[in-house]
Design a protein around this motif. Structure first.
Motif, PDB file in Angstrom:
ATOM      1  N   GLU A 257       0.833  -1.203   0.000  1.00 59.06           N
ATOM      2  CA  GLU A 257       0.000   0.000   0.000  1.00 59.06           C
ATOM      3  C   GLU A 257       0.868   1.254   0.000  1.00 59.06           C
ATOM      4  O   GLU A 257       1.742   1.430   0.850  1.00 59.06           O
ATOM      5  CB  GLU A 257      -0.927   0.002   1.215  1.00 59.06           C
ATOM      6  N   PHE A 258       0.601   2.117  -0.972  1.00 60.56           N
ATOM      7  CA  PHE A 258       1.273   3.404  -1.092  1.00 60.56           C
ATOM      8  C   PHE A 258       0.197   4.484  -1.012  1.00 60.56           C
ATOM      9  O   PHE A 258      -0.861   4.357  -1.640  1.00 60.56           O
ATOM     10  CB  PHE A 258       2.013   3.479  -2.429  1.00 60.56           C
ATOM     11  N   THR A 259       0.460   5.530  -0.240  1.00 58.27           N
ATOM     12  CA  THR A 259      -0.556   6.571  -0.085  1.00 58.27           C
ATOM     13  C   THR A 259       0.049   7.958  -0.246  1.00 58.27           C
ATOM     14  O   THR A 259       1.222   8.187   0.094  1.00 58.27           O
ATOM     15  CB  THR A 259      -1.258   6.461   1.288  1.00 58.27           C
ATOM     16  N   LEU A 260      -0.747   8.859  -0.768  1.00 57.01           N
ATOM     17  CA  LEU A 260      -0.388  10.273  -0.836  1.00 57.01           C
ATOM     18  C   LEU A 260      -1.243  11.093   0.133  1.00 57.01           C
ATOM     19  O   LEU A 260      -1.284  12.321   0.033  1.00 57.01           O
ATOM     20  CB  LEU A 260      -0.536  10.794  -2.262  1.00 57.01           C
ATOM     21  N   LYS A 261      -1.902  10.423   1.068  1.00 58.99           N
ATOM     22  CA  LYS A 261      -2.594  11.134   2.138  1.00 58.99           C
ATOM     23  C   LYS A 261      -1.557  11.746   3.072  1.00 58.99           C
ATOM     24  O   LYS A 261      -0.605  11.083   3.482  1.00 58.99           O
ATOM     25  CB  LYS A 261      -3.495  10.179   2.928  1.00 58.99           C
ATOM     26  N   ALA A 262      -1.757  12.986   3.421  1.00 62.18           N
ATOM     27  CA  ALA A 262      -0.809  13.682   4.285  1.00 62.18           C
ATOM     28  C   ALA A 262      -1.142  13.440   5.750  1.00 62.18           C
ATOM     29  O   ALA A 262      -2.318  13.374   6.134  1.00 62.18           O
ATOM     30  CB  ALA A 262      -0.828  15.176   3.990  1.00 62.18           C
TER      31      ALA A 262
ATOM     32  N   THR B 145       1.509  20.188   0.673  1.00 60.49           N
ATOM     33  CA  THR B 145       0.207  19.524   0.705  1.00 60.49           C
ATOM     34  C   THR B 145      -0.863  20.405   0.085  1.00 60.49           C
ATOM     35  O   THR B 145      -0.655  21.594  -0.156  1.00 60.49           O
ATOM     36  CB  THR B 145      -0.201  19.183   2.151  1.00 60.49           C
ATOM     37  N   PHE B 146      -2.015  19.808  -0.177  1.00 60.97           N
ATOM     38  CA  PHE B 146      -3.182  20.578  -0.619  1.00 60.97           C
ATOM     39  C   PHE B 146      -4.444  19.886  -0.135  1.00 60.97           C
ATOM     40  O   PHE B 146      -4.443  18.673   0.138  1.00 60.97           O
ATOM     41  CB  PHE B 146      -3.200  20.751  -2.136  1.00 60.97           C
ATOM     42  N   GLU B 147      -5.495  20.648  -0.007  1.00 64.23           N
ATOM     43  CA  GLU B 147      -6.768  20.130   0.491  1.00 64.23           C
ATOM     44  C   GLU B 147      -7.695  19.769  -0.666  1.00 64.23           C
ATOM     45  O   GLU B 147      -7.758  20.482  -1.678  1.00 64.23           O
ATOM     46  CB  GLU B 147      -7.457  21.170   1.373  1.00 64.23           C
TER      47      GLU B 147
ATOM     48  N   SER C  42      -6.334  15.909   3.146  1.00 65.25           N
ATOM     49  CA  SER C  42      -5.104  16.594   2.766  1.00 65.25           C
ATOM     50  C   SER C  42      -4.204  15.608   2.031  1.00 65.25           C
ATOM     51  O   SER C  42      -3.954  14.504   2.516  1.00 65.25           O
ATOM     52  CB  SER C  42      -4.395  17.132   4.010  1.00 65.25           C
ATOM     53  N   LEU C  43      -3.746  15.998   0.834  1.00 66.77           N
ATOM     54  CA  LEU C  43      -2.904  15.134   0.017  1.00 66.77           C
ATOM     55  C   LEU C  43      -1.532  15.755  -0.193  1.00 66.77           C
ATOM     56  O   LEU C  43      -1.356  16.966  -0.093  1.00 66.77           O
ATOM     57  CB  LEU C  43      -3.561  14.875  -1.344  1.00 66.77           C
ATOM     58  N   LEU C  44      -0.571  14.902  -0.498  1.00 67.19           N
ATOM     59  CA  LEU C  44       0.800  15.328  -0.756  1.00 67.19           C
ATOM     60  C   LEU C  44       1.004  15.600  -2.241  1.00 67.19           C
ATOM     61  O   LEU C  44       0.433  14.923  -3.094  1.00 67.19           O
ATOM     62  CB  LEU C  44       1.775  14.242  -0.300  1.00 67.19           C
TER      63      LEU C  44
ATOM     64  N   VAL D   2      13.135  20.017   1.890  1.00 69.53           N
ATOM     65  CA  VAL D   2      12.387  19.689   0.673  1.00 69.53           C
ATOM     66  C   VAL D   2      11.211  18.777   0.980  1.00 69.53           C
ATOM     67  O   VAL D   2      10.101  18.966   0.479  1.00 69.53           O
ATOM     68  CB  VAL D   2      13.317  19.026  -0.370  1.00 69.53           C
ATOM     69  N   PHE D   3      11.435  17.751   1.827  1.00 65.52           N
ATOM     70  CA  PHE D   3      10.416  16.735   2.085  1.00 65.52           C
ATOM     71  C   PHE D   3       9.976  16.708   3.542  1.00 65.52           C
ATOM     72  O   PHE D   3      10.754  17.018   4.445  1.00 65.52           O
ATOM     73  CB  PHE D   3      10.956  15.344   1.721  1.00 65.52           C
ATOM     74  N   ARG D   4       8.744  16.301   3.741  1.00 70.97           N
ATOM     75  CA  ARG D   4       8.234  15.898   5.047  1.00 70.97           C
ATOM     76  C   ARG D   4       8.481  14.398   5.196  1.00 70.97           C
ATOM     77  O   ARG D   4       8.707  13.698   4.210  1.00 70.97           O
ATOM     78  CB  ARG D   4       6.725  16.176   5.144  1.00 70.97           C
ATOM     79  N   LYS D   5       8.367  13.899   6.424  1.00 72.30           N
ATOM     80  CA  LYS D   5       8.625  12.475   6.643  1.00 72.30           C
ATOM     81  C   LYS D   5       7.587  11.592   5.956  1.00 72.30           C
ATOM     82  O   LYS D   5       7.882  10.444   5.586  1.00 72.30           O
ATOM     83  CB  LYS D   5       8.682  12.160   8.139  1.00 72.30           C
TER      84      LYS D   5
END
Length: 434
Positions: A18-23, A33-35, A45-47, A377-380
């Motif tokens: 499972e890979f997710t772009l949920k923040a 991120t964006f809503e 909220s997504l990455l 640049v990145f969040r965890k």
């Protein structure tokens, strides 16, 4: 935009991955991120970006290929011949006798026009074993269609959901074809064609493959040759100029047939194919000098004169700028190929910036370049790792799963010292030469 992507029994990935772009609910780097405000009133909220690291043969490229296989099957299965054509992208996990002939499984969750969709498929060497499309227009999941398998027929039937508009569409499909595949070519439909178009517009590219770069360069050259894309051409010229290539601008134009001196004895079809492949020529413009005095610009054949890194920048940078302009999702394997790490960081920042990414396009990529693991640049929750276990199975996991990791953690140091795993375990010289 993509929300989640999961798959199993594909290449080196045996178990469900499972890979997710949920923040996560963390407050750092909000611009990353964006809503999404769904019509149901729910908000997530997504990455905008995500990166995958791993040793050679860890599975990170297979993760990228999973996206490619999934979109390729949707785009191409409509033309598969009954009982004649195997499904080329069927590549199960072969290191376990229990999975080597089992179905490959893909599932994706995504949003179009503030509505969440879920599309799931399973397939074997010669047939589709499962296919289902759901959506949630008002918060509750509703089925749009589901495949009903038939044991004694050459085709399967389709059960249409009650909320599917316009049910005057075919309800039968050959066993080796995806039903959704039919709605991009010969059967237009307001809902299903929209889903088909979105999923097949997920762009997947291998940046280390020369043929891929050539194909992408041709696509970008065609775009900047069109007068209506003048703004895009100028923006790409600026990107190349600020990358210290010493190129002032770029352009493309269509050459006439008489520009090519080909042997007269060549068959007409070969001449036509050659012309079609070479009619668009890209040019770069450099300053020329008389000693220290600038004397204007000189035109150069871009493909003949420019470096490999500049050609890669033209191809990848052009695709990135177009994705930012139109919105959507782009997936790269080996994004850092032939590009300086500082330039790679800049391309990533283009996605994370509200100025350059007003349509919330998303970038997913795999790389070896550890200097991109920058806490600025990145969040965890944007950092992923691929690693194989002792059974040869690839596993995918996120940095936010590790205890003690924060958004101000030195991600590069943790990775270099093995705290995240995903590093190669190299035997000593004596082991090789014993």
């Amino acid at each position: 935009m993509v929300i989640d992507f999961s798959f199993s029994n594909y290449r080196s990935f045996k178990d469900n991955t499972e890979f997710t772009l949920k923040a996560d609910s963390i407050k750092s780097k909000i611009d990353n991120t964006f809503e999404v405000d769904f019509n149901s009133g729910n908000t997530i909220s997504l990455l905008k970006t995500a990166v995958v690291y791993g040793a050679n043969a860890s599975g990170k490229s297979n993760f990228i290929k999973a996206f490619l296989a999934f979109t390729w099957l949707i785009k191409n299965s409509y033309k598969f011949e009954l009982n004649k054509q195997q499904i080329e992208c069927y590549e199960p996990f072969e290191l376990d006798i229990n999975t080597q002939d089992s179905p490959v499984n893909f599932k994706i969750s995504f949003a179009i026009d503030a509505i969440k969709y879920d599309y799931e498929i399973s397939f074997s060497k010669r047939k589709i074993d499962f296919e289902k499309l759901d959506f949630s227009p008002k918060g509750q999941t509703s089925n749009l269609f589901e495949r009903v398998l038939s044991e004694d027929s050459d085709y399967d039937t389709i059960e249409l959901g009650k909320n599917l508009v316009d049910k005057r569409i075919p309800k039968k499909v050959f066993k080796n074809q995806l039903y959704l595949s039919k709605f991009g070519i010969d059967t237009p439909h307001d809902q299903l064609t929209t889903v088909y178009r979105y999923l097949t517009n997920i762009n997947v590219w291998n940046a280390s493959n020369k043929r891929t770069i050539n194909d992408l360069s041709k696509e970008i050259s065609e775009l900047i040759a069109q007068p209506e894309n003048e703004k895009f051409k100028n923006r790409l010229s600026k990107l190349i100029r600020i990358s210290d290539t010493k190129i002032e601008s770029i352009s493309s134009k269509e050459l006439k047939r008489k520009s090519f001196k080909l042997p007269e004895e060549l068959p007409g079809e070969i001449v036509d194919k050659f012309y079609e492949n070479n009619r668009i020529r890209t040019f770069s413009y450099h300053k020329v000098f008389d000693g220290k005095d600038e004397k204007g610009l000189r035109e150069f054949d871009f493909n003949a004169k420019e470096s490999t890194g500049t050609k890669v920048l033209f191809a990848l940078g052009g695709k990135i700028l177009k994705t930012l302009e139109n919105g959507g999702v782009v997936v790269f394997d080996e994004l850092d190929n032939s590009l300086h790490p500082k330039l790679c960081k800049f391309l990533i920042r283009l996605f994370n910036s509200k100025i350059s990414n007003p349509k919330n396009a998303q970038l997913i990529f795999a790389t070896h370049e550890v200097t991109l693991l920058d806490k600025d640049v990145f969040r965890k929750d944007q950092i992923w790792f691929a690693q194989k276990n002792k059974f040869g199975c690839s596993e995918l996991y996120c940095a936010n799963e590790f205890e003690g990791v924060r958004d101000n953690t030195n991600f590069e140091l943790w990775y270099r010292t093995g705290k995240f795993g995903g590093n190669p375990k190299i035997k000593e010289i004596e082991f090789i030469y014993e």
